[in-house]
Design a protein around this motif. Structure first.
Motif, PDB file in Angstrom:
ATOM      1  N   LEU A 238      47.415  -4.360  34.112  1.00  0.00           N
ATOM      2  CA  LEU A 238      47.216  -4.461  35.561  1.00  0.00           C
ATOM      3  C   LEU A 238      47.983  -3.373  36.300  1.00  0.00           C
ATOM      4  N   GLN A 239      49.157  -3.043  35.792  1.00  0.00           N
ATOM      5  CA  GLN A 239      49.944  -1.982  36.419  1.00  0.00           C
ATOM      6  C   GLN A 239      49.244  -0.631  36.281  1.00  0.00           C
ATOM      7  N   GLU A 240      48.651  -0.380  35.108  1.00  0.00           N
ATOM      8  CA  GLU A 240      47.925   0.883  34.920  1.00  0.00           C
ATOM      9  C   GLU A 240      46.673   0.940  35.798  1.00  0.00           C
ATOM     10  N   LYS A 241      46.013  -0.201  35.984  1.00  0.00           N
ATOM     11  CA  LYS A 241      44.854  -0.218  36.874  1.00  0.00           C
ATOM     12  C   LYS A 241      45.284   0.066  38.313  1.00  0.00           C
ATOM     13  N   LEU A 242      46.452  -0.439  38.695  1.00  0.00           N
ATOM     14  CA  LEU A 242      46.972  -0.141  40.033  1.00  0.00           C
ATOM     15  C   LEU A 242      47.290   1.345  40.154  1.00  0.00           C
ATOM     16  N   ASN A 243      47.876   1.929  39.100  1.00  0.00           N
ATOM     17  CA  ASN A 243      48.158   3.365  39.114  1.00  0.00           C
ATOM     18  C   ASN A 243      46.860   4.173  39.232  1.00  0.00           C
ATOM     19  N   ALA A 244      45.821   3.715  38.537  1.00  0.00           N
ATOM     20  CA  ALA A 244      44.536   4.404  38.597  1.00  0.00           C
ATOM     21  C   ALA A 244      43.983   4.392  40.024  1.00  0.00           C
ATOM     22  N   LYS A 245      44.105   3.260  40.696  1.00  0.00           N
ATOM     23  CA  LYS A 245      43.612   3.173  42.077  1.00  0.00           C
ATOM     24  C   LYS A 245      44.447   4.045  43.016  1.00  0.00           C
ATOM     25  N   GLU A 246      45.742   4.174  42.732  1.00  0.00           N
ATOM     26  CA  GLU A 246      46.608   5.026  43.554  1.00  0.00           C
ATOM     27  C   GLU A 246      46.207   6.493  43.393  1.00  0.00           C
ATOM     28  N   TYR A 247      45.977   6.913  42.160  1.00  0.00           N
ATOM     29  CA  TYR A 247      45.520   8.286  41.922  1.00  0.00           C
ATOM     30  C   TYR A 247      44.161   8.530  42.578  1.00  0.00           C
ATOM     31  N   ASN A 248      43.295   7.531  42.482  1.00  0.00           N
ATOM     32  CA  ASN A 248      41.964   7.672  43.066  1.00  0.00           C
ATOM     33  C   ASN A 248      42.039   7.787  44.591  1.00  0.00           C
TER      34      ASN A 248
END
Length: 344
Positions: A238-248
């Motif tokens: 879930l943390q990596e998915k949050l990081n992905a959304k931040e980069y996006n």
């Protein structure tokens, strides 16, 4: 009724025996290795590998374009040497971003791929947990079935003695009836436990195939170990998915500055005017006047908030779930200990 139950138990016992003959005995460690290669884990791993390659694709500027164009040939003759403007152009163009947008996009997909990697590990942990639950339930049912069988033998003896005492008038008919009722209840429970054990074997087949775990290889003592420091792959995912959304989101913000396409051309002419060949250069870029970029940015922002809410909610319930799971494990261990020492 008793005859029917005994026949049912006999048929069930034969079926379980035949199933056991066809099963291959494996150790607990071998079973865990099989869980690592389970189809549900493998599917998540394939998704992780595909997303890793997608990250390279999304972070690329794209291939340069090569162009060959025939220019200004007269319609009536298609002659190469009739006009000074006729020629063949060779051109090359490349899209070039003015920001680090594509780097952010690549980071987003790399983070998403890592989230899928953690998802695969989390699935393996869940399969292991389910495997333990089945083994514990199987042991509990086996112990209960053993106790019920002993109880059935004891009640049968009591019933025979009571019938002799009833013949002498020392026991009432009501007492005989109550013992017979109890005997029927035990027989029913034995039948139900047998079918429950059969269903457990079906569940094991889904996890480890046509194999049977050796009882002596199961590390029951490991259930008492402290698992509070165990890695939580779901939270990491879930943390990596949050990081992905931040980069996006950062990439969408940088997308407000459009990419530019640089082109170079070389036109080979007939040179009837004596001025030789021509070269050309061009820069093209979209004019951001539509709602496309603003919509993408707003959507990326909302997706980030959604991922953040999901992550924060999971962290809030995590400690509660750990506490509940710990109590459930202790409950199962306590039940096994009681069954080991209980005499009905």
């Amino acid at each position: 009724m008793t005859v029917i139950i005994y026949k049912t138990i006999k048929v069930l016992a034969v079926s379980i025996l035949l199933l056991a003959v066809n099963l291959k005995a494996i150790t607990f460690e071998e079973a865990l290795l099989m869980l690592q290669k389970h189809e549900s884990v493998e599917s998540a791993m394939f998704k992780y590998k595909a997303s890793s390659e997608e990250a390279k694709l999304k972070g690329s500027w794209g291939d340069p374009n090569f162009k060959i164009a025939a220019k200004n040939f007269p319609v009536d003759t298609l002659s190469y040497a009739q006009t000074p403007m006729t020629g063949v152009e060779f051109g090359i163009s490349q899209k070039v971003p003015l920001t680090s947008k594509y780097g952010k996009i690549k980071h987003a997909f790399d983070a998403l791929a890592e989230a899928y990697h953690y998802e695969a590990k989390d699935r393996k942990e869940n399969l292991t947990k389910a495997f333990w639950e089945i083994l514990i339930l199987k042991r509990r049912l086996s112990e209960e079935l053993s106790i019920l069988n002993d109880n059935s033998i004891w009640v049968e003896k009591i019933l025979k003695v009571s019938k002799r005492l009833y013949a002498t008038g020392k026991v009432s008919q009501q007492a005989i009836l109550e013992i017979q009722i109890r005997k029927a209840e035990i027989e029913r429970d034995i039948s139900n436990k047998g079918y429950d054990l059969s269903q457990i074997d079906d569940k094991l087949i889904y996890l480890i195939g046509d194999n049977q775990v050796e009882e002596r290889s199961i590390p029951w003592a490991s259930l008492e170990k402290d698992t509070s420091k165990q890695v939580d792959y779901k939270e990491l995912g879930l943390q990596e998915k949050l990081n992905a959304k931040e980069y996006n989101l950062n990439a969408s913000r940088l997308n407000q500055i459009p990419d530019m396409t640089f082109s170079l051309g070389y036109t080979q002419r007939s040179d009837i005017d004596g001025h030789g060949d021509f070269i050309s250069a061009a820069i093209t870029f979209p004019i951001p006047i539509s709602d496309e970029r603003d919509s993408k940015y707003t959507m990326a922002m909302q997706e980030k908030f959604q991922a953040l809410s999901h992550y924060e909610n999971y962290k809030q319930v995590k400690n509660r779930e750990i506490a509940l799971l710990s109590k459930e494990i202790q409950k199962l261990i306590s039940e096994i200990e009681i069954l080991d020492n209980k005499i009905i």
